[in-house]
Motif scaffolding. Structure first.
Motif, mmCIF file in Angstrom:
data_model
loop_
_atom_site.group_PDB
_atom_site.id
_atom_site.type_symbol
_atom_site.label_atom_id
_atom_site.label_comp_id
_atom_site.label_asym_id
_atom_site.label_seq_id
_atom_site.Cartn_x
_atom_site.Cartn_y
_atom_site.Cartn_z
ATOM 1 N N ASP A 193 -11.937 -4.001 -1.399
ATOM 2 C CA ASP A 193 -11.951 -5.419 -2.128
ATOM 3 C C ASP A 193 -13.284 -5.490 -2.958
ATOM 4 O O ASP A 193 -14.662 -4.849 -2.720
ATOM 5 C CB ASP A 193 -11.938 -6.585 -1.666
ATOM 6 N N ALA A 194 -12.595 -6.414 -4.385
ATOM 7 C CA ALA A 194 -13.441 -6.813 -5.528
ATOM 8 C C ALA A 194 -13.289 -7.912 -6.561
ATOM 9 O O ALA A 194 -12.539 -8.523 -6.087
ATOM 10 C CB ALA A 194 -13.954 -5.915 -6.504
ATOM 11 N N GLN A 195 -14.744 -8.721 -6.073
ATOM 12 C CA GLN A 195 -14.722 -9.539 -6.340
ATOM 13 C C GLN A 195 -15.456 -9.807 -7.925
ATOM 14 O O GLN A 195 -16.872 -9.217 -8.044
ATOM 15 C CB GLN A 195 -15.026 -11.074 -5.745
ATOM 16 N N ALA A 196 -15.202 -10.465 -8.807
ATOM 17 C CA ALA A 196 -15.951 -11.199 -9.678
ATOM 18 C C ALA A 196 -16.257 -12.843 -9.804
ATOM 19 O O ALA A 196 -16.029 -13.328 -10.264
ATOM 20 C CB ALA A 196 -15.205 -11.179 -11.188
ATOM 21 N N PHE A 197 -17.933 -12.809 -9.513
ATOM 22 C CA PHE A 197 -17.999 -14.502 -9.668
ATOM 23 C C PHE A 197 -18.590 -14.942 -11.335
ATOM 24 O O PHE A 197 -19.733 -14.165 -11.291
ATOM 25 C CB PHE A 197 -19.069 -14.862 -8.744
ATOM 26 N N ASP A 198 -17.671 -15.706 -11.916
ATOM 27 C CA ASP A 198 -18.027 -16.111 -13.106
ATOM 28 C C ASP A 198 -19.048 -17.431 -12.606
ATOM 29 O O ASP A 198 -18.550 -18.471 -12.697
ATOM 30 C CB ASP A 198 -16.667 -16.689 -13.258
ATOM 31 N N MET A 199 -19.739 -17.333 -12.916
ATOM 32 C CA MET A 199 -20.499 -18.494 -12.632
ATOM 33 C C MET A 199 -21.340 -19.688 -14.212
ATOM 34 O O MET A 199 -23.075 -19.800 -14.159
ATOM 35 C CB MET A 199 -21.575 -18.561 -11.560
ATOM 36 N N ARG A 200 -20.565 -18.414 -15.089
ATOM 37 C CA ARG A 200 -21.800 -18.936 -16.424
ATOM 38 C C ARG A 200 -21.275 -20.648 -16.707
ATOM 39 O O ARG A 200 -20.414 -21.196 -16.372
ATOM 40 C CB ARG A 200 -20.488 -18.033 -17.678
ATOM 41 N N GLU A 201 -22.893 -20.846 -17.806
ATOM 42 C CA GLU A 201 -22.838 -22.240 -18.057
ATOM 43 C C GLU A 201 -21.485 -22.812 -19.271
ATOM 44 O O GLU A 201 -20.432 -21.993 -19.653
ATOM 45 C CB GLU A 201 -23.691 -22.339 -19.133
ATOM 46 N N THR A 202 -21.055 -23.930 -18.529
ATOM 47 C CA THR A 202 -19.772 -24.706 -19.259
ATOM 48 C C THR A 202 -20.479 -25.680 -20.199
ATOM 49 O O THR A 202 -21.652 -26.487 -20.204
ATOM 50 C CB THR A 202 -18.418 -25.438 -19.128
ATOM 51 N N GLY A 237 -26.776 -19.534 -15.814
ATOM 52 C CA GLY A 237 -25.836 -18.902 -15.054
ATOM 53 C C GLY A 237 -26.203 -17.600 -15.106
ATOM 54 O O GLY A 237 -26.433 -16.858 -15.141
ATOM 55 N N ALA A 238 -25.038 -17.477 -14.932
ATOM 56 C CA ALA A 238 -24.601 -15.969 -14.435
ATOM 57 C C ALA A 238 -23.083 -15.174 -14.252
ATOM 58 O O ALA A 238 -22.254 -15.634 -14.062
ATOM 59 C CB ALA A 238 -24.989 -15.313 -12.823
ATOM 60 N N PHE A 239 -23.239 -13.679 -14.481
ATOM 61 C CA PHE A 239 -22.013 -13.148 -13.803
ATOM 62 C C PHE A 239 -22.689 -12.298 -12.631
ATOM 63 O O PHE A 239 -23.378 -11.483 -12.525
ATOM 64 C CB PHE A 239 -21.783 -12.131 -14.840
ATOM 65 N N MET A 240 -21.674 -12.447 -11.494
ATOM 66 C CA MET A 240 -21.467 -11.557 -10.293
ATOM 67 C C MET A 240 -21.011 -10.457 -9.849
ATOM 68 O O MET A 240 -19.907 -11.082 -10.107
ATOM 69 C CB MET A 240 -22.463 -11.831 -8.817
ATOM 70 N N LEU A 241 -20.820 -9.245 -10.308
ATOM 71 C CA LEU A 241 -19.946 -8.250 -10.028
ATOM 72 C C LEU A 241 -19.533 -7.681 -8.317
ATOM 73 O O LEU A 241 -20.817 -7.951 -7.969
ATOM 74 C CB LEU A 241 -19.953 -6.878 -10.211
ATOM 75 N N LEU A 242 -18.999 -7.809 -6.694
ATOM 76 C CA LEU A 242 -19.013 -8.126 -5.808
ATOM 77 C C LEU A 242 -17.838 -6.678 -5.297
ATOM 78 O O LEU A 242 -16.581 -7.038 -5.855
ATOM 79 C CB LEU A 242 -19.067 -8.808 -4.885
ATOM 80 N N ARG A 243 -18.084 -5.050 -5.151
ATOM 81 C CA ARG A 243 -17.339 -4.417 -4.416
ATOM 82 C C ARG A 243 -17.975 -4.275 -2.748
ATOM 83 O O ARG A 243 -18.802 -3.872 -2.624
ATOM 84 C CB ARG A 243 -17.380 -3.349 -5.413
ATOM 85 N N VAL A 259 -23.834 -26.700 -19.297
ATOM 86 C CA VAL A 259 -23.670 -27.502 -17.938
ATOM 87 C C VAL A 259 -24.489 -26.000 -16.864
ATOM 88 O O VAL A 259 -23.743 -24.656 -16.565
ATOM 89 C CB VAL A 259 -22.538 -27.778 -16.963
ATOM 90 N N PRO A 260 -25.399 -25.603 -15.958
ATOM 91 C CA PRO A 260 -25.980 -24.749 -15.966
ATOM 92 C C PRO A 260 -24.989 -24.313 -14.484
ATOM 93 O O PRO A 260 -24.422 -25.610 -13.852
ATOM 94 C CB PRO A 260 -27.509 -25.252 -14.959
ATOM 95 N N GLY A 261 -24.153 -23.553 -14.008
ATOM 96 C CA GLY A 261 -24.153 -22.333 -12.615
ATOM 97 C C GLY A 261 -24.231 -22.214 -11.808
ATOM 98 O O GLY A 261 -23.792 -21.921 -11.090
ATOM 99 N N GLU A 262 -25.904 -21.320 -12.147
ATOM 100 C CA GLU A 262 -25.943 -20.305 -11.089
ATOM 101 C C GLU A 262 -26.238 -20.992 -10.145
ATOM 102 O O GLU A 262 -25.339 -20.178 -8.600
ATOM 103 C CB GLU A 262 -27.799 -19.887 -11.381
ATOM 104 N N VAL A 263 -26.924 -21.700 -9.624
ATOM 105 C CA VAL A 263 -27.074 -22.576 -8.066
ATOM 106 C C VAL A 263 -25.089 -22.643 -7.855
ATOM 107 O O VAL A 263 -25.094 -22.245 -5.921
ATOM 108 C CB VAL A 263 -27.348 -23.669 -7.458
#
Length: 595
Positions: A112-121, A101-107, A147-151
């Protein structure tokens, strides 16, 4: 102190360590030649580049170049991050991959800015007491797989912002897995540290061994099953994994292995897209990842504490390190009250961690002449020490910026690679707390981080973006588990408070503290690329005189850093287009790329 060891220094040591070398001993000859070539390459490598258009900084030169090529073709920063992250999952499988999984920070350049939470569950069949108090069961093996979240996360970010075709972005990683890649020095080290686990698993053995022995440094490694999987994902998108043939094969393998993950778990997985947390500190705007990351709030709390001392004098020298360590211990105590906000109300503790007033109160408890036992810092709960990761930074020609940290948790995750898909699975369940019978000297586990189906475990990952006067100023982050918060804060302080240039900010030796055990760890090691990092002796003596217990650390964190020059730069429609300085941390041998 940073030293670079030359080839002439290395060679006698290498020969002595290997003993008598005969013509028949091909592997040892091979190893010597590879190391010499790597040392020669190291003497000429460029950990820092300056570009006018776009840059990518990752752990691996190959992946930085893949991301750079995407930018050059007109790709968005998100496009480059997707291609580079997928590349890292192939060539650096001990640290990240599509089984994690991962965390992506986009500015975005428009502000505008977004936080994409693709952390495993946690899977549906998981529970708070599923391990019966046995922490080893959640550390590796079938029951450690979340549960993988990166893809899903990469595809969601691409769907919203990507400019190039999805297939174009997956293709480089697919080709690397199929055609093979050379074992890097850092991967070779990770393989040797995890040798028993690799030899015990069918999938890892098929990829990382030959004739029953680990592949050697510089050998070519293939993962053709993963190449096939990436090919399917490139054509059909994430549904191939979350509701298709890849997922069915993956679940079948995991269930045979003894895991509890199901197709329903994959089908239910959702990427969370939220707003970053932010704070105004030292004339800068700091954007960070919200919970279940403790990294963003932890960095802001540390910076709010340390800003009160003034800069550069208040955060420099041995006293500056002492103050940093004391603030870090406070962060370690407070962060364990955080958890997944969809399962735990973290609004009050998060508000405290972002509050300058709260930081001022903690500042009053820090004394310049002494340190204290862990109980002094008010922590109620035992620490979760998360593990290895990989970080990348991207800025494109329009000044869109991505800071992304990805992980499979421990080296090679659960130490299980799905034989039918080639996907190496995470052991992210180990980042949850579990009820155990602790001794009187150890705090209890944190209830906010107990397991619940579909819950995301607490993380130290801390992708960070820095603004100044509303303009992009820097992109930073680190890998290294629980040490990430310290590393990222130190890099920020080095550049913005102490005035170091970007490369020096990364090269400066680092210090860490995880509250429990009560030990200040300091860098003292020679990396795989020949650099020696060591906190100076006079600094160590000064810290010991304040009561710190010191321990040398042969390892630590790997950081990437991009700085955007705003001064004397051109502004177009309100966006400043300055020069981009990108640095990849030499501790892992990475190189940035730009155009």
């Amino acid at each position: 102190m940073i030293l670079r060891i030359s080839v002439t220094t290395l060679l006698p040591t290498l020969i002595l360590s290997l003993g008598y070398i005969s013509a028949e001993n091909v592997k040892k000859w091979h190893a010597i030649v590879i190391i010499i070539l790597l040392a020669l390459e190291a003497s000429a490598r460029r950990e820092e580049i300056i570009s006018n258009h776009g840059v990518v900084a990752t752990d691996m030169a190959k992946c930085s170049r893949i991301g750079r090529d995407v930018l050059r073709e007109g790709g968005h920063a998100v496009d480059a991050a997707v291609a580079a992250a997928l590349c890292l999952g192939v060539v650096s499988p001990a640290s990240s991959g599509i089984g994690g999984g991962a965390f992506m920070l986009l500015r975005l350049a428009n502000g505008d800015a977004q936080a994409f939470d693709m952390r495993e569950t946690a899977p549906a069949f998981s529970s708070m007491n599923m391990y019966g108090g046995n922490a080893t069961l959640k550390a590796s093996g079938a029951l450690s797989i979340a549960v993988p979240g990166e893809v899903a996360g990469l595809h969601e970010a691409w769907k919203q912002h990507g400019k190039l075709p999805w297939k174009r972005l997956v293709m480089p990683a697919e080709h690397l897995a199929r055609r093979g890649f050379r074992i890097s020095p850092y991967l070779f080290m990770q393989m040797n540290r995890t040798k028993a686990g690799i030899l015990a698993d069918e999938g890892l053995r098929s990829m990382l061994t030959s004739n029953g022995e680990l592949l050697q440094l510089g050998d070519t490694c293939y993962n053709k099953r993963l190449a096939d999987t990436l090919g399917v994902i490139s054509r059909h998108g994430p549904k191939a994994l979350y509701n298709g043939s890849v997922g069915k094969n993956l679940v079948r393998d995991i269930r045979k292995f003894g895991g509890v993950l199901t197709m329903k778990d994959l089908q239910k997985y959702k990427v969370r897209v939220t707003k970053p947390i932010s704070a105004e500190i030292m004339g800068l705007t700091i954007l960070g990842m919200p919970p279940p990351s403790a990294g963003g709030a932890g960095i802001i709390l540390m910076l709010n504490i340390l800003a009160q001392y003034g800069s550069p004098s208040g955060v420099s020298g041995p006293l500056g390190i002492h103050r940093l360590i004391e603030s870090l211990k406070h962060v370690a105590a407070v962060r364990m009250n955080l958890g997944d906000p969809e399962f735990v109300n973290v609004s009050e503790v998060l508000s405290d961690m972002l509050s300058p007033k709260f930081a001022a109160e903690l500042r009053k408890t820090i004394f310049d002449n002494m340190t204290f036992d862990p109980s002094y810092y008010g922590g109620k709960w035992n620490q979760i020490l998360d593990h290895g990761t990989s970080h990348l930074c991207v800025v494109d020609k329009d000044r869109n910026a991505v800071s992304m940290t990805s992980t499979v948790n421990s080296y090679f995750g659960a130490l299980y690679q799905s034989p039918s898909t080639g996907i190496l699975l995470n052991n992210e369940m180990d980042d949850f707390s579990i009820p155990v019978n602790n001794s009187n000297n150890v705090p209890p586990p944190a209830p906010a981080n107990f397991i619940n189906p579909s819950k995301r475990p607490l993380s130290s990952m801390a992708p960070t973006i820095v603004l100044k006067n509303g303009q992009l100023k820097a992109v930073v982050g680190a890998s290294g588990g629980a040490m990430i918060i310290a590393a990222t804060t130190e890099v920020l302080l080095n550049h913005f408070a102490k005035g170091m240039d970007p490369l020096s900010s990364i090269l400066s030796p680092r210090s860490y503290h995880q509250l429990i055990p009560n030990v200040l760890q300091y860098e003292n090691w020679t990396t795989v690329t020949g650099d020696h990092f060591e906190v100076p002796a006079e600094t160590r003596i000064a810290l010991q005189n304040k009561g710190h217990v010191l321990e040398g650390l042969a390892g630590g964190t790997i950081s990437q850093f991009v700085v955007h020059t705003l001064e004397d730069s051109e502004a177009v429609e309100g966006v400043v287009f300055g020069k981009l300085t990108a640095v990849s941390d030499p501790r892992k041998g990475g190189l940035p790329a730009g155009y």
